[in-house]
Design a protein around this motif. Sequence first.
Motif, short mmCIF file in Angstrom:
data_model
loop_
_atom_site.label_atom_id
_atom_site.label_comp_id
_atom_site.label_asym_id
_atom_site.label_seq_id
_atom_site.Cartn_x
_atom_site.Cartn_y
_atom_site.Cartn_z
N UNK A 20 -0.54 5.32 2.77
CA UNK A 20 -0.32 6.57 2.94
C UNK A 20 -1.69 7.51 3.03
N UNK A 21 -2.98 6.78 2.76
CA UNK A 21 -4.15 7.50 2.57
C UNK A 21 -5.04 6.97 3.85
N UNK A 22 -6.06 7.86 4.25
CA UNK A 22 -6.82 7.47 5.18
C UNK A 22 -8.25 7.23 4.44
N UNK A 23 -8.50 6.07 4.26
CA UNK A 23 -9.84 5.53 3.51
C UNK A 23 -10.80 5.02 4.29
N UNK A 24 -12.14 5.14 4.10
CA UNK A 24 -13.15 4.21 4.70
C UNK A 24 -13.28 2.92 4.44
N UNK A 25 -13.41 2.04 5.25
CA UNK A 25 -13.58 0.48 5.12
C UNK A 25 -15.01 0.31 4.88
N UNK A 26 -15.97 0.99 5.49
CA UNK A 26 -17.49 0.83 5.45
C UNK A 26 -18.24 1.92 4.64
#
Length: 66
Positions: A20-26
């Motif tokens: 449910x969250x938008x998170x950075x992968x890099x």
Amino acid sequence: MTETRYDLVEEFFDFKGENGLTLPITYKIGFSQQGTVTQISEWLMRLVQFNFNQPMDAKDFDVSGE
């Protein structure tokens, strides 16, 4: 006397939905020091796993140095 300049830059890339969250992968962080000595460093991290709602012990936050 030479003035020293410090720069710290953080960059976030490759956003992905997780729990449910938008998170950075890099994640990239760059540091530079310019003056009598020049130093440039860069770190690149790719996150491969996110863990949510994990139990935490209060002693993990003890900063008393003991």
